[in-house]
Design a protein around this motif. Structure first.
Motif, PDB file in Angstrom:
ATOM      1  N   HIS A  74       2.361  -9.121  -4.233  1.00 45.40           N
ATOM      2  CA  HIS A  74       3.250  -8.005  -4.561  1.00 45.40           C
ATOM      3  C   HIS A  74       2.802  -7.375  -5.878  1.00 45.40           C
ATOM      4  O   HIS A  74       2.668  -8.061  -6.897  1.00 45.40           O
ATOM      5  CB  HIS A  74       4.695  -8.489  -4.678  1.00 45.40           C
ATOM      6  CG  HIS A  74       5.679  -7.373  -4.811  1.00 45.40           C
ATOM      7  ND1 HIS A  74       6.071  -6.854  -6.032  1.00 45.40           N
ATOM      8  CD2 HIS A  74       6.344  -6.650  -3.868  1.00 45.40           C
ATOM      9  CE1 HIS A  74       6.935  -5.891  -5.844  1.00 45.40           C
ATOM     10  NE2 HIS A  74       7.117  -5.737  -4.538  1.00 45.40           N
ATOM     11  N   VAL A  75       2.567  -6.074  -5.846  1.00 49.69           N
ATOM     12  CA  VAL A  75       2.049  -5.346  -7.000  1.00 49.69           C
ATOM     13  C   VAL A  75       3.059  -4.287  -7.440  1.00 49.69           C
ATOM     14  O   VAL A  75       3.651  -3.596  -6.608  1.00 49.69           O
ATOM     15  CB  VAL A  75       0.711  -4.665  -6.660  1.00 49.69           C
ATOM     16  CG1 VAL A  75       0.201  -3.832  -7.826  1.00 49.69           C
ATOM     17  CG2 VAL A  75      -0.323  -5.710  -6.260  1.00 49.69           C
ATOM     18  N   LYS A  92      -4.613   5.028  -4.731  1.00 47.87           N
ATOM     19  CA  LYS A  92      -4.754   4.876  -3.288  1.00 47.87           C
ATOM     20  C   LYS A  92      -5.268   3.469  -3.006  1.00 47.87           C
ATOM     21  O   LYS A  92      -6.360   3.110  -3.479  1.00 47.87           O
ATOM     22  CB  LYS A  92      -5.710   5.923  -2.723  1.00 47.87           C
ATOM     23  CG  LYS A  92      -5.200   7.351  -2.844  1.00 47.87           C
ATOM     24  CD  LYS A  92      -6.154   8.325  -2.177  1.00 47.87           C
ATOM     25  CE  LYS A  92      -5.615   9.746  -2.245  1.00 47.87           C
ATOM     26  NZ  LYS A  92      -6.529  10.725  -1.583  1.00 47.87           N
ATOM     27  N   PRO A  93      -4.517   2.655  -2.263  1.00 48.42           N
ATOM     28  CA  PRO A  93      -4.927   1.270  -2.012  1.00 48.42           C
ATOM     29  C   PRO A  93      -6.341   1.139  -1.467  1.00 48.42           C
ATOM     30  O   PRO A  93      -7.075   0.225  -1.846  1.00 48.42           O
ATOM     31  CB  PRO A  93      -3.888   0.773  -1.004  1.00 48.42           C
ATOM     32  CG  PRO A  93      -2.677   1.600  -1.280  1.00 48.42           C
ATOM     33  CD  PRO A  93      -3.202   2.956  -1.662  1.00 48.42           C
ATOM     34  N   THR A 112      -6.486  -3.774   4.714  1.00 50.05           N
ATOM     35  CA  THR A 112      -5.414  -2.795   4.786  1.00 50.05           C
ATOM     36  C   THR A 112      -4.209  -3.335   5.542  1.00 50.05           C
ATOM     37  O   THR A 112      -4.315  -4.277   6.340  1.00 50.05           O
ATOM     38  CB  THR A 112      -5.894  -1.512   5.477  1.00 50.05           C
ATOM     39  OG1 THR A 112      -6.145  -1.795   6.868  1.00 50.05           O
ATOM     40  CG2 THR A 112      -7.162  -0.974   4.829  1.00 50.05           C
ATOM     41  N   ALA A 113      -3.072  -2.709   5.306  1.00 47.85           N
ATOM     42  CA  ALA A 113      -1.853  -3.088   6.024  1.00 47.85           C
ATOM     43  C   ALA A 113      -2.026  -2.882   7.522  1.00 47.85           C
ATOM     44  O   ALA A 113      -1.531  -3.673   8.331  1.00 47.85           O
ATOM     45  CB  ALA A 113      -0.668  -2.272   5.505  1.00 47.85           C
ATOM     46  N   ALA A 132       4.127  -2.641   2.570  1.00 47.91           N
ATOM     47  CA  ALA A 132       2.793  -2.496   1.983  1.00 47.91           C
ATOM     48  C   ALA A 132       2.831  -1.543   0.787  1.00 47.91           C
ATOM     49  O   ALA A 132       3.645  -0.614   0.730  1.00 47.91           O
ATOM     50  CB  ALA A 132       1.810  -1.971   3.024  1.00 47.91           C
ATOM     51  N   PHE A 133       1.950  -1.785  -0.172  1.00 50.03           N
ATOM     52  CA  PHE A 133       1.807  -0.896  -1.325  1.00 50.03           C
ATOM     53  C   PHE A 133       1.209   0.420  -0.859  1.00 50.03           C
ATOM     54  O   PHE A 133       0.102   0.455  -0.322  1.00 50.03           O
ATOM     55  CB  PHE A 133       0.907  -1.558  -2.381  1.00 50.03           C
ATOM     56  CG  PHE A 133       0.728  -0.742  -3.635  1.00 50.03           C
ATOM     57  CD1 PHE A 133       1.757  -0.624  -4.554  1.00 50.03           C
ATOM     58  CD2 PHE A 133      -0.481  -0.116  -3.897  1.00 50.03           C
ATOM     59  CE1 PHE A 133       1.590   0.113  -5.713  1.00 50.03           C
ATOM     60  CE2 PHE A 133      -0.662   0.618  -5.061  1.00 50.03           C
ATOM     61  CZ  PHE A 133       0.381   0.734  -5.966  1.00 50.03           C
ATOM     62  N   GLN A 134       1.953   1.516  -1.057  1.00 44.84           N
ATOM     63  CA  GLN A 134       1.527   2.817  -0.563  1.00 44.84           C
ATOM     64  C   GLN A 134       0.737   3.606  -1.601  1.00 44.84           C
ATOM     65  O   GLN A 134      -0.007   4.523  -1.259  1.00 44.84           O
ATOM     66  CB  GLN A 134       2.743   3.634  -0.114  1.00 44.84           C
ATOM     67  CG  GLN A 134       3.576   2.971   0.956  1.00 44.84           C
ATOM     68  CD  GLN A 134       2.816   2.750   2.253  1.00 44.84           C
ATOM     69  OE1 GLN A 134       1.944   3.546   2.611  1.00 44.84           O
ATOM     70  NE2 GLN A 134       3.126   1.670   2.956  1.00 44.84           N
ATOM     71  N   GLY A 135       0.915   3.252  -2.867  1.00 41.70           N
ATOM     72  CA  GLY A 135       0.262   4.019  -3.918  1.00 41.70           C
ATOM     73  C   GLY A 135       0.932   5.371  -4.096  1.00 41.70           C
ATOM     74  O   GLY A 135       2.116   5.545  -3.837  1.00 41.70           O
TER      75      GLY A 135
END
Length: 201
Positions: A74-75, A92-93, A112-113, A132-135
């Motif tokens: 988790h970020v 952007k991930p 990637t997710a 998921a981290f979307q950025g």
């Protein structure tokens, strides 16, 4: 930090996952050493980052991703300090070159997710995509979510709470995931800045 990464990458090894079909296969780098962890926060200019491996992540996704060969981290990222109101920093991930270094030096690549979700049943896949981290454009409010890292190769991993057991060539290592190091790049004023942040305990 180059010295730290040099220590982490001082020998060659392989990793993998036991029990479930692999999601993503990769070659990795490995070493062994005793270590007590890295600082779980980083500030580069006005960009702040924090990383966490939550031992209760199964409640979030409804399934044990580690036994599927994926470590979810988790970020949280945001802007802090003078000048944040005028900053234009886009995350952007897929362009962060994210990687996760385990305590034995194993470098786990980002997946990637969609890659993770594609190997799961739909009800679990929805949770992966949702969390998921979307950025996006960073601001003063936290931008958060999960990045995913692959454990796949020819060795064997077994989840043990917040740790994984790593079996390679008959040698068994117990690796505490909260002693890992998250590395990624961020564009700050058109210049790539490397971030290194430990996993929060």
């Amino acid at each position: 930090m180059r010295r730290v990464l040099g220590w982490l990458m001082c020998a060659i090894g392989t990793v993998g996952c036991a029990g479930s079909p692999p999601i993503v296969k990769s070659d990795v780098v490995g070493a062994t050493a005793a270590f007590d962890g890295f600082p779980p926060q980083a500030l580069e200019g006005i960009v702040y980052a924090q990383a966490l491996f939550d031992g209760d992540y199964e409640d979030t996704f409804g399934t044990d991703l580690v036994t599927r060969g994926v470590v979810p981290v988790h970020v949280t990222m945001q802007l802090r300090g003078q000048g944040q109101e005028n900053a234009q920093i886009l995350i952007k991930p897929g362009r962060m070159d994210a990687r996760l270094y385990l305590i034995d030096g194993t470098a786990l690549p980002h997946v990637t997710a969609d890659e993770v979700a594609g190997a799961l049943k739909e009800k679990f896949a929805r949770e992966v995509r949702q969390h998921a981290f979307q950025g996006g454009l960073l601001g003063s409010e936290p931008n958060e979510g999960y990045l995913f890292f692959s454990l796949q190769s020819e060795g064997e991993f077994e989840a043990q709470g917040r740790a994984v057991r790593h079996d390679v060539d008959g040698i068994q290592r117990r690796l505490d995931l909260t002693h890992s190091l998250l590395a990624f790049d961020v564009m700050v004023e058109d210049t790539p800045k490397a971030f290194y942040v430990g996993i929060q305990r």
